[in-house]
Design an enzyme around this catalytic site. Structure first.
Site, PDB file in Angstrom:
ATOM      1  N   GLN A 115       0.941  -1.695   0.300  1.00  0.00           N
ATOM      2  CA  GLN A 115       0.013  -0.224   0.016  1.00  0.00           C
ATOM      3  C   GLN A 115       0.991   1.059   0.351  1.00  0.00           C
ATOM      4  O   GLN A 115       1.271   1.918   0.726  1.00  0.00           O
ATOM      5  CB  GLN A 115      -1.057  -0.558   1.301  1.00  0.00           C
ATOM      6  CG  GLN A 115      -1.535   1.104   1.507  1.00  0.00           C
ATOM      7  CD  GLN A 115      -3.109   0.366   1.553  1.00  0.00           C
ATOM      8  OE1 GLN A 115      -3.075  -0.040   2.784  1.00  0.00           O
ATOM      9  NE2 GLN A 115      -3.819   1.622   1.929  1.00  0.00           N
ATOM     10  N   PHE A 116       1.602   2.106  -1.360  1.00  0.00           N
ATOM     11  CA  PHE A 116       1.787   2.877  -0.992  1.00  0.00           C
ATOM     12  C   PHE A 116       1.113   4.365  -0.600  1.00  0.00           C
ATOM     13  O   PHE A 116       1.941   5.302  -0.477  1.00  0.00           O
ATOM     14  CB  PHE A 116       2.676   3.228  -2.781  1.00  0.00           C
ATOM     15  CG  PHE A 116       2.067   3.713  -3.930  1.00  0.00           C
ATOM     16  CD1 PHE A 116       1.379   5.257  -3.875  1.00  0.00           C
ATOM     17  CD2 PHE A 116       0.564   2.984  -4.447  1.00  0.00           C
ATOM     18  CE1 PHE A 116       0.337   5.609  -4.510  1.00  0.00           C
ATOM     19  CE2 PHE A 116      -0.456   3.904  -5.021  1.00  0.00           C
ATOM     20  CZ  PHE A 116      -0.753   4.805  -5.158  1.00  0.00           C
ATOM     21  N   THR A 117       0.323   4.701  -0.489  1.00  0.00           N
ATOM     22  CA  THR A 117      -0.649   5.357  -0.032  1.00  0.00           C
ATOM     23  C   THR A 117      -0.308   5.916   1.281  1.00  0.00           C
ATOM     24  O   THR A 117      -0.296   6.747   1.534  1.00  0.00           O
ATOM     25  CB  THR A 117      -2.416   5.121   0.332  1.00  0.00           C
ATOM     26  OG1 THR A 117      -2.390   4.146   0.334  1.00  0.00           O
ATOM     27  CG2 THR A 117      -2.702   5.268  -2.024  1.00  0.00           C
TER      28      THR A 117
END
Length: 147
Positions: free
Chosen positions: A78-80
């Site tokens: 989850q790069f967010t």
């Protein structure tokens, strides 16, 4: 590396309406990887997570680890987690590692988890995923890992 760790009764991940992974009692890990994470000790991080005493014993105290309860792990990239919303109205992701850096590190991290825990499942890196979970407790922790 940023990890949001949730103790779950069950969790699953679907891509395009198809179930990719599902676990019962265990941990859902949302994993964000930064550019500088190439120096993080991923094996040590995996052991630390597997050995966190966040599951209840017979007295209702958080005294048991994932290893103690033979639980499972669902790890989702989850790069967010590296979204910066300090300015403007659109998140900036300049601190998140690009996919060509993040994906191999995520894969190494998953292998390190598998060395510690028999049941480790994942979502699909870079895909739009539907993650479902039932948070147990609720227990949610945030872990910052530095090199």
């Amino acid at each position: 590396m940023r990890i949001v760790l949730q103790r779950v009764s069950h969790a699953s991940v679907d891509v395009d309406g198809m179930r990719l992974a599902a676990i019962d009692r265990g941990l859902l890990l949302l994993v964000g990887i930064a550019v500088e994470d190439v120096h993080v000790d991923l094996a040590k991080t995996a052991r630390r997570i597997i050995d966190l005493r966040i599951f209840e014993d017979e007295d209702g105290k958080m005294n048991r680890s994932l290893r103690d309860i033979n639980g499972a792990v669902l790890a989702v990239s989850q790069f967010t987690l590296y979204g910066d919303v300090s300015k403007g109205r659109r998140p900036s992701f300049v601190h998140a590692a690009p996919p060509e850096v993040a994906e191999p590190l995520f894969d190494v991290f998953v292998e390190a988890l598998r060395a510690e825990c028999a049941d480790v499942q994942t979502g699909k890196f870079g895909a739009k995923m539907a993650v479902r979970l039932e948070n147990d407790g609720p227990v949610t922790l945030s872990l910052e890992v530095a090199a």
